[in-house]
Design an enzyme around this catalytic site. Sequence first.
Site, PDB file in Angstrom:
ATOM      1  N   SER A  45       0.826  -1.208   0.000  1.00 58.42           N
ATOM      2  CA  SER A  45       0.000   0.000   0.000  1.00 58.42           C
ATOM      3  C   SER A  45       0.858   1.255   0.000  1.00 58.42           C
ATOM      4  O   SER A  45       2.055   1.206   0.313  1.00 58.42           O
ATOM      5  CB  SER A  45      -0.883  -0.018   1.264  1.00 58.42           C
ATOM      6  OG  SER A  45      -1.745   1.091   1.326  1.00 58.42           O
ATOM      7  N   TYR A  68       1.471   7.382  18.167  1.00 58.62           N
ATOM      8  CA  TYR A  68       2.178   7.415  16.874  1.00 58.62           C
ATOM      9  C   TYR A  68       3.437   8.280  16.963  1.00 58.62           C
ATOM     10  O   TYR A  68       4.513   7.884  16.493  1.00 58.62           O
ATOM     11  CB  TYR A  68       1.209   7.959  15.825  1.00 58.62           C
ATOM     12  CG  TYR A  68       1.725   7.957  14.408  1.00 58.62           C
ATOM     13  CD1 TYR A  68       1.757   6.772  13.665  1.00 58.62           C
ATOM     14  CD2 TYR A  68       2.152   9.130  13.806  1.00 58.62           C
ATOM     15  CE1 TYR A  68       2.216   6.779  12.356  1.00 58.62           C
ATOM     16  CE2 TYR A  68       2.609   9.143  12.497  1.00 58.62           C
ATOM     17  CZ  TYR A  68       2.636   7.966  11.768  1.00 58.62           C
ATOM     18  OH  TYR A  68       3.084   7.972  10.474  1.00 58.62           O
ATOM     19  N   ALA A  69       3.314   9.456  17.582  1.00 60.70           N
ATOM     20  CA  ALA A  69       4.473  10.358  17.706  1.00 60.70           C
ATOM     21  C   ALA A  69       5.580   9.694  18.518  1.00 60.70           C
ATOM     22  O   ALA A  69       6.764   9.768  18.151  1.00 60.70           O
ATOM     23  CB  ALA A  69       4.048  11.675  18.356  1.00 60.70           C
TER      24      ALA A  69
HETATM   25  P1  NAP Z   1      -0.617   2.548   4.387  1.00 54.19           P
HETATM   26  O1  NAP Z   1      -1.071   2.902   3.025  1.00 54.19           O
HETATM   27  O2  NAP Z   1      -1.613   2.259   5.440  1.00 54.19           O
HETATM   28  O3  NAP Z   1       0.429   1.325   4.253  1.00 54.19           O
HETATM   29  C1  NAP Z   1       0.969   0.679   5.356  1.00 54.19           C
HETATM   30  C2  NAP Z   1       1.046  -0.788   5.062  1.00 54.19           C
HETATM   31  O4  NAP Z   1       1.670  -1.451   6.183  1.00 54.19           O
HETATM   32  C3  NAP Z   1      -0.338  -1.417   4.901  1.00 54.19           C
HETATM   33  O5  NAP Z   1      -0.363  -2.310   3.807  1.00 54.19           O
HETATM   34  C4  NAP Z   1      -0.498  -2.146   6.223  1.00 54.19           C
HETATM   35  O6  NAP Z   1      -1.378  -3.228   6.193  1.00 54.19           O
HETATM   36  C5  NAP Z   1       0.921  -2.602   6.471  1.00 54.19           C
HETATM   37  N1  NAP Z   1       1.082  -3.055   7.849  1.00 54.19           N
HETATM   38  C6  NAP Z   1       0.506  -2.526   8.960  1.00 54.19           C
HETATM   39  N2  NAP Z   1       0.862  -3.234  10.033  1.00 54.19           N
HETATM   40  C7  NAP Z   1       1.672  -4.239   9.612  1.00 54.19           C
HETATM   41  C8  NAP Z   1       2.331  -5.295  10.257  1.00 54.19           C
HETATM   42  N3  NAP Z   1       2.205  -5.507  11.584  1.00 54.19           N
HETATM   43  N4  NAP Z   1       3.097  -6.137   9.527  1.00 54.19           N
HETATM   44  C9  NAP Z   1       3.208  -5.955   8.197  1.00 54.19           C
HETATM   45  N5  NAP Z   1       2.581  -4.985   7.518  1.00 54.19           N
HETATM   46  C10 NAP Z   1       1.826  -4.117   8.215  1.00 54.19           C
HETATM   47  O7  NAP Z   1       0.300   3.725   4.990  1.00 54.19           O
HETATM   48  P2  NAP Z   1       1.353   4.726   4.308  1.00 54.19           P
HETATM   49  O8  NAP Z   1       0.774   6.088   4.399  1.00 54.19           O
HETATM   50  O9  NAP Z   1       1.830   4.198   3.010  1.00 54.19           O
HETATM   51  O10 NAP Z   1       2.501   4.662   5.405  1.00 54.19           O
HETATM   52  C11 NAP Z   1       3.730   3.955   5.206  1.00 54.19           C
HETATM   53  C12 NAP Z   1       4.686   4.400   6.312  1.00 54.19           C
HETATM   54  O11 NAP Z   1       4.895   5.807   6.206  1.00 54.19           O
HETATM   55  C13 NAP Z   1       4.154   4.150   7.718  1.00 54.19           C
HETATM   56  O12 NAP Z   1       5.207   3.759   8.567  1.00 54.19           O
HETATM   57  C14 NAP Z   1       3.648   5.518   8.139  1.00 54.19           C
HETATM   58  O13 NAP Z   1       3.640   5.669   9.533  1.00 54.19           O
HETATM   59  C15 NAP Z   1       4.646   6.412   7.458  1.00 54.19           C
HETATM   60  N6  NAP Z   1       4.173   7.773   7.261  1.00 54.19           N
HETATM   61  C16 NAP Z   1       3.097   8.054   6.500  1.00 54.19           C
HETATM   62  C17 NAP Z   1       2.682   9.360   6.337  1.00 54.19           C
HETATM   63  C18 NAP Z   1       1.501   9.739   5.514  1.00 54.19           C
HETATM   64  O14 NAP Z   1       1.138  10.935   5.539  1.00 54.19           O
HETATM   65  N7  NAP Z   1       0.888   8.830   4.761  1.00 54.19           N
HETATM   66  C19 NAP Z   1       3.380  10.388   6.985  1.00 54.19           C
HETATM   67  C20 NAP Z   1       4.478  10.079   7.757  1.00 54.19           C
HETATM   68  C21 NAP Z   1       4.879   8.760   7.885  1.00 54.19           C
HETATM   69  P3  NAP Z   1      -2.909  -2.967   6.707  1.00 54.19           P
HETATM   70  O15 NAP Z   1      -3.541  -2.139   5.643  1.00 54.19           O
HETATM   71  O16 NAP Z   1      -3.434  -4.345   6.842  1.00 54.19           O
HETATM   72  O17 NAP Z   1      -2.797  -2.223   8.026  1.00 54.19           O
END
Ligand code: NAP
Length: 264
Positions: free
Chosen positions: A19, A172-173
């Site tokens: 994702s 989260y922070a």
């Molecule tokens: P996302 O679209 O929700 O993708 C995260 C992926 O990680 C999802 O497929 C999720 O599966 C998977 N996941 C969650 N828990 C897991 C586990 N225990 N083991 C394996 N896979 C797991 O989120 P994203 O926005 O791309 O975020 C990616 C990273 O960037 C994260 O670490 C997030 O904190 C960080 N981030 C994002 C943003 C933002 O604005 N989007 C900003 C700062 C940092 P499920 O869908 O089943 O949960």
Amino acid sequence: MGPAGRLGGAVALVTGGASGIGRAVCARLAQDGARLAVADRDEAGAGVTVGGLHAGGGTPHAGSGGSPQPHAAFGVDVAEATSVTRLLDRIQEHFGSPPRICVGCAGITRDEFLLRMGEGAFREVLGVNLTGTFLVTQAVARALVAAGAPGGSIIHVGSIVGKVGNLGQANYAASKAGVEGLTRACAKELARFGIRCNAVLPGFIVTPMTDKVPPKVLEKFAGMVPLGRLGDPQDVADVCAFLASEDSSYITGASVEVTGGLFM
Ligand code: NAP
């Protein structure tokens, strides 16, 4: 850049690869010539990512043994040590070597104001975002050291929220601030093995994760971004590709903000 590109067929593990940011990182690293191990607890979604890579020209390259399928999908729960150990075993069985590049994108939010947050929501977020990052980093580093592999690049996806905090995101922070500390400690310990460890700190990037943020809040943040827009997963993927490559060979223990200038 084609399959014989600057990553030269290196195996790259991307967690959270089903994702958002993780999927974009997979596409970018494949373009640069890496062989992707796409891992996620959503194994079907990881398979969709791999399908996209092959459809986008993930053709065999020198060193892949002529395999028509250089990329592979794996199910994993990064918060579970046995699941992570098994993932590394399966990757080495499949590719014949440990991942020389690892991008930890798996992450979750469980937002709630501090006064109402349950201990479960706090522990769950720490478990995936921080303990999960630790477990994957340790497993990859152990495999690289055991293989005597020269070099490696481990990239942690933290968040600008780990630096500045955010309403409703105490869990989260805290987890993302922990990721930055973990990054710097790992960089110091792993440098003698030639393994670099860096963090990227995204701001607000439009993905399924931000679908949960009320549109009014997103609009407010978009208006605060000096570069005038919310981020795209590609913005983060491009920085990860730089940190994965030898172009960043003298960078370790760094945190790179990918925020459009927000909170600078
Ligand atoms: P996302 O679209 O929700 O993708 C995260 C992926 O990680 C999802 O497929 C999720 O599966 C998977 N996941 C969650 N828990 C897991 C586990 N225990 N083991 C394996 N896979 C797991 O989120 P994203 O926005 O791309 O975020 C990616 C990273 O960037 C994260 O670490 C997030 O904190 C960080 N981030 C994002 C943003 C933002 O604005 N989007 C900003 C700062 C940092 P499920 O869908 O089943 O949960």
